[in-house]
Design a protein around this motif. Structure first.
Motif, PDB file in Angstrom:
ATOM      1  N   ALA A 178       0.851  -1.186   0.000  1.00 50.57           N
ATOM      2  CA  ALA A 178       0.000   0.000   0.000  1.00 50.57           C
ATOM      3  C   ALA A 178       0.882   1.230   0.000  1.00 50.57           C
ATOM      4  O   ALA A 178       1.943   1.256   0.645  1.00 50.57           O
ATOM      5  CB  ALA A 178      -0.926   0.014   1.210  1.00 50.57           C
ATOM      6  N   VAL A 179       0.441   2.256  -0.723  1.00 54.66           N
ATOM      7  CA  VAL A 179       1.129   3.541  -0.744  1.00 54.66           C
ATOM      8  C   VAL A 179       0.099   4.631  -0.471  1.00 54.66           C
ATOM      9  O   VAL A 179      -0.971   4.649  -1.081  1.00 54.66           O
ATOM     10  CB  VAL A 179       1.814   3.820  -2.100  1.00 54.66           C
ATOM     11  CG1 VAL A 179       2.593   5.136  -2.048  1.00 54.66           C
ATOM     12  CG2 VAL A 179       2.715   2.668  -2.503  1.00 54.66           C
ATOM     13  N   VAL A 180       0.439   5.539   0.446  1.00 50.47           N
ATOM     14  CA  VAL A 180      -0.427   6.691   0.717  1.00 50.47           C
ATOM     15  C   VAL A 180       0.405   7.954   0.597  1.00 50.47           C
ATOM     16  O   VAL A 180       1.461   8.080   1.233  1.00 50.47           O
ATOM     17  CB  VAL A 180      -1.075   6.608   2.108  1.00 50.47           C
ATOM     18  CG1 VAL A 180      -1.816   7.911   2.431  1.00 50.47           C
ATOM     19  CG2 VAL A 180      -2.044   5.436   2.185  1.00 50.47           C
ATOM     20  N   ILE A 197      -8.067  10.865  -2.854  1.00 54.46           N
ATOM     21  CA  ILE A 197      -8.007  10.834  -4.311  1.00 54.46           C
ATOM     22  C   ILE A 197      -7.633   9.424  -4.773  1.00 54.46           C
ATOM     23  O   ILE A 197      -6.625   8.862  -4.335  1.00 54.46           O
ATOM     24  CB  ILE A 197      -6.987  11.850  -4.847  1.00 54.46           C
ATOM     25  CG1 ILE A 197      -7.329  13.261  -4.342  1.00 54.46           C
ATOM     26  CG2 ILE A 197      -6.953  11.829  -6.372  1.00 54.46           C
ATOM     27  CD1 ILE A 197      -6.299  14.314  -4.701  1.00 54.46           C
ATOM     28  N   LEU A 198      -8.453   8.880  -5.667  1.00 55.45           N
ATOM     29  CA  LEU A 198      -8.257   7.536  -6.200  1.00 55.45           C
ATOM     30  C   LEU A 198      -7.753   7.607  -7.637  1.00 55.45           C
ATOM     31  O   LEU A 198      -8.079   8.549  -8.372  1.00 55.45           O
ATOM     32  CB  LEU A 198      -9.586   6.765  -6.178  1.00 55.45           C
ATOM     33  CG  LEU A 198     -10.396   6.780  -4.885  1.00 55.45           C
ATOM     34  CD1 LEU A 198     -11.717   6.041  -5.100  1.00 55.45           C
ATOM     35  CD2 LEU A 198      -9.613   6.160  -3.748  1.00 55.45           C
ATOM     36  N   SER A 216      -6.952  -0.004  -5.065  1.00 55.73           N
ATOM     37  CA  SER A 216      -6.753   1.373  -4.609  1.00 55.73           C
ATOM     38  C   SER A 216      -8.048   1.965  -4.067  1.00 55.73           C
ATOM     39  O   SER A 216      -8.039   2.714  -3.081  1.00 55.73           O
ATOM     40  CB  SER A 216      -6.213   2.244  -5.746  1.00 55.73           C
ATOM     41  OG  SER A 216      -4.920   1.835  -6.139  1.00 55.73           O
ATOM     42  N   ARG A 217      -9.166   1.635  -4.691  1.00 54.68           N
ATOM     43  CA  ARG A 217     -10.462   2.102  -4.164  1.00 54.68           C
ATOM     44  C   ARG A 217     -10.720   1.520  -2.784  1.00 54.68           C
ATOM     45  O   ARG A 217     -11.187   2.218  -1.898  1.00 54.68           O
ATOM     46  CB  ARG A 217     -11.607   1.754  -5.125  1.00 54.68           C
ATOM     47  CG  ARG A 217     -12.998   2.081  -4.565  1.00 54.68           C
ATOM     48  CD  ARG A 217     -14.068   1.984  -5.596  1.00 54.68           C
ATOM     49  NE  ARG A 217     -14.063   3.149  -6.483  1.00 54.68           N
ATOM     50  CZ  ARG A 217     -14.698   4.287  -6.235  1.00 54.68           C
ATOM     51  NH1 ARG A 217     -15.382   4.436  -5.108  1.00 54.68           N
ATOM     52  NH2 ARG A 217     -14.648   5.277  -7.094  1.00 54.68           N
ATOM     53  N   LYS A 261      -2.429   2.604  -4.527  1.00 57.21           N
ATOM     54  CA  LYS A 261      -1.974   3.915  -4.054  1.00 57.21           C
ATOM     55  C   LYS A 261      -3.112   4.912  -4.080  1.00 57.21           C
ATOM     56  O   LYS A 261      -3.933   4.910  -4.997  1.00 57.21           O
ATOM     57  CB  LYS A 261      -0.816   4.432  -4.917  1.00 57.21           C
ATOM     58  CG  LYS A 261      -0.251   5.774  -4.452  1.00 57.21           C
ATOM     59  CD  LYS A 261       0.973   6.179  -5.264  1.00 57.21           C
ATOM     60  CE  LYS A 261       1.545   7.507  -4.772  1.00 57.21           C
ATOM     61  NZ  LYS A 261       2.767   7.899  -5.510  1.00 57.21           N
ATOM     62  N   VAL A 262      -3.139   5.780  -3.066  1.00 53.49           N
ATOM     63  CA  VAL A 262      -4.103   6.882  -3.013  1.00 53.49           C
ATOM     64  C   VAL A 262      -3.421   8.112  -2.434  1.00 53.49           C
ATOM     65  O   VAL A 262      -2.347   8.023  -1.828  1.00 53.49           O
ATOM     66  CB  VAL A 262      -5.335   6.528  -2.142  1.00 53.49           C
ATOM     67  CG1 VAL A 262      -6.087   5.332  -2.710  1.00 53.49           C
ATOM     68  CG2 VAL A 262      -4.943   6.288  -0.685  1.00 53.49           C
ATOM     69  N   PHE A 263      -4.067   9.241  -2.637  1.00 49.48           N
ATOM     70  CA  PHE A 263      -3.671  10.492  -1.991  1.00 49.48           C
ATOM     71  C   PHE A 263      -4.721  10.811  -0.922  1.00 49.48           C
ATOM     72  O   PHE A 263      -5.897  10.502  -1.099  1.00 49.48           O
ATOM     73  CB  PHE A 263      -3.672  11.663  -2.979  1.00 49.48           C
ATOM     74  CG  PHE A 263      -2.478  11.756  -3.894  1.00 49.48           C
ATOM     75  CD1 PHE A 263      -1.945  10.632  -4.523  1.00 49.48           C
ATOM     76  CD2 PHE A 263      -1.901  12.981  -4.156  1.00 49.48           C
ATOM     77  CE1 PHE A 263      -0.872  10.732  -5.386  1.00 49.48           C
ATOM     78  CE2 PHE A 263      -0.818  13.096  -5.018  1.00 49.48           C
ATOM     79  CZ  PHE A 263      -0.294  11.981  -5.635  1.00 49.48           C
ATOM     80  N   ILE A 264      -4.307  11.464   0.165  1.00 47.67           N
ATOM     81  CA  ILE A 264      -5.270  12.020   1.104  1.00 47.67           C
ATOM     82  C   ILE A 264      -4.962  13.494   1.321  1.00 47.67           C
ATOM     83  O   ILE A 264      -3.829  13.863   1.626  1.00 47.67           O
ATOM     84  CB  ILE A 264      -5.304  11.266   2.449  1.00 47.67           C
ATOM     85  CG1 ILE A 264      -6.374  11.886   3.370  1.00 47.67           C
ATOM     86  CG2 ILE A 264      -3.939  11.208   3.124  1.00 47.67           C
ATOM     87  CD1 ILE A 264      -6.709  11.055   4.580  1.00 47.67           C
TER      88      ILE A 264
END
Length: 301
Positions: A178-180, A197-198, A216-217, A261-264
């Motif tokens: 996992a990557v954040v 962000i997905l 990722s979702r 991976k996602v962004f927060i």
């Protein structure tokens, strides 16, 4: 009660007093024996056992301890042994000194974009790059305590960057589970909340997210729920449909990723109320708990 002086007693009163004392002394001794039989405790005091009076005692009426900085997490400390997590602290505090280098355009598969940016800041000057590093370091501590191997894309020690394509490559080479990528937004004043962000399903050039959009979702949904619960924050009221999830195909860090991976975006730095949270170290600890818990929930199914 105040203590005044007494008039001198007569001899008769003195005899009466002697009789009274002679009667009281045995009674007091008997009372002491009874008190000792209860271990020195008032038999009517509520000690949590049957038969207590339920009346408050000196200890039960003392000032309560201050409440914790944030709501306690109900998530169990699940093991992450054998899992690899990459945390990507958005931007870099040193980017501001290297404008030419970070303005260089790089290939993100479907387009070309700047290598990196300086990020945003609160009205008081607290930089997004400082915020992201602090939250990322706190989350790393929590994840490592659960047994995960945690890698950073940068820890504030690089001259600038890395560029967005390299940030994606760091997660890919680590074969991360996992990557954040941790960020804070720079929307207009009055716009509040956080969002995740997905990656959009894109294919072109060096980009192909077809294998990572679904996991990722799931990562994003776990992160959204955990972050909301740990921080008490609401999903952003200015992004999409208000669900807190936003799908994008224009971010190199997502387009070029081959692992989930996602962004927060943890809040809006340009809104005074959100900024009050983002600049509070206690709230940042809660944000880190949200990030770590979301990743943990995802990796544990």
């Amino acid at each position: 009660m105040s203590y005044g002086s007494f008039p001198p007693s007569s001899g008769r009163r003195g005899g009466t007093l002697a009789v009274v004392l002679a009667a009281l002394i045995p009674a007091c001794f008997a009372g002491w024996l009874l008190w000792s039989s209860f271990g020195g405790q008032d038999p009517g005091q509520d000690d949590g056992k049957p038969g207590g009076s339920g009346l408050p005692t000196a200890s039960s009426t003392s000032s309560p301890s201050p409440p914790p900085a944030g709501p306690p997490s109900d998530a169990p400390a699940k093991s992450l042994k054998g899992k690899v997590v990459v945390i990507d602290p958005g931007h870099n505090p040193n980017n501001r000194d290297h404008s030419a280098q970070i303005a260089r355009r790089v290939d993100i598969g479907t387009d070309k974009k700047e290598c990196d940016t300086t990020g945003t800041a609160t009205n008081s000057g607290y930089a997004e790059a400082s915020f992201t590093l602090d939250v990322a370091r706190r989350a790393r501590t929590l994840l490592e305590a659960r047994g995960a191997t945690v890698k950073f894309t940068q820890d504030g020690k690089r001259e600038f960057g890395p560029c967005v394509d390299e940030r994606a490559e760091i997660g890919n080479k680590a074969h991360a589970d996992a990557v954040v990528s941790v960020h804070a937004d720079g929307a207009g004043s009055g716009e509040r909340g956080f969002h995740v962000i997905l990656p959009k399903s894109v294919r072109g050039g060096g980009a192909d997210t077809s294998a990572i959009t679904k996991p990722s979702r799931r990562l994003g949904e776990r992160l959204l729920d955990a972050f909301a619960e740990e921080t008490g924050s609401e999903p952003a009221d200015y992004i999409g449909d208000g669900s807190g999830l936003n799908v994008r195909g224009d971010l190199g860090g997502l387009n070029l990723s081959t692992v989930p991976k996602v962004f927060i975006e943890c809040g809006n730095m340009r809104d005074a109320k959100d900024a009050a949270h983002l600049t509070d170290a206690r709230w940042r600890e809660r944000a880190a708990r949200g990030v770590a818990r979301g990743i943990t929930d995802f990796l544990n199914g």
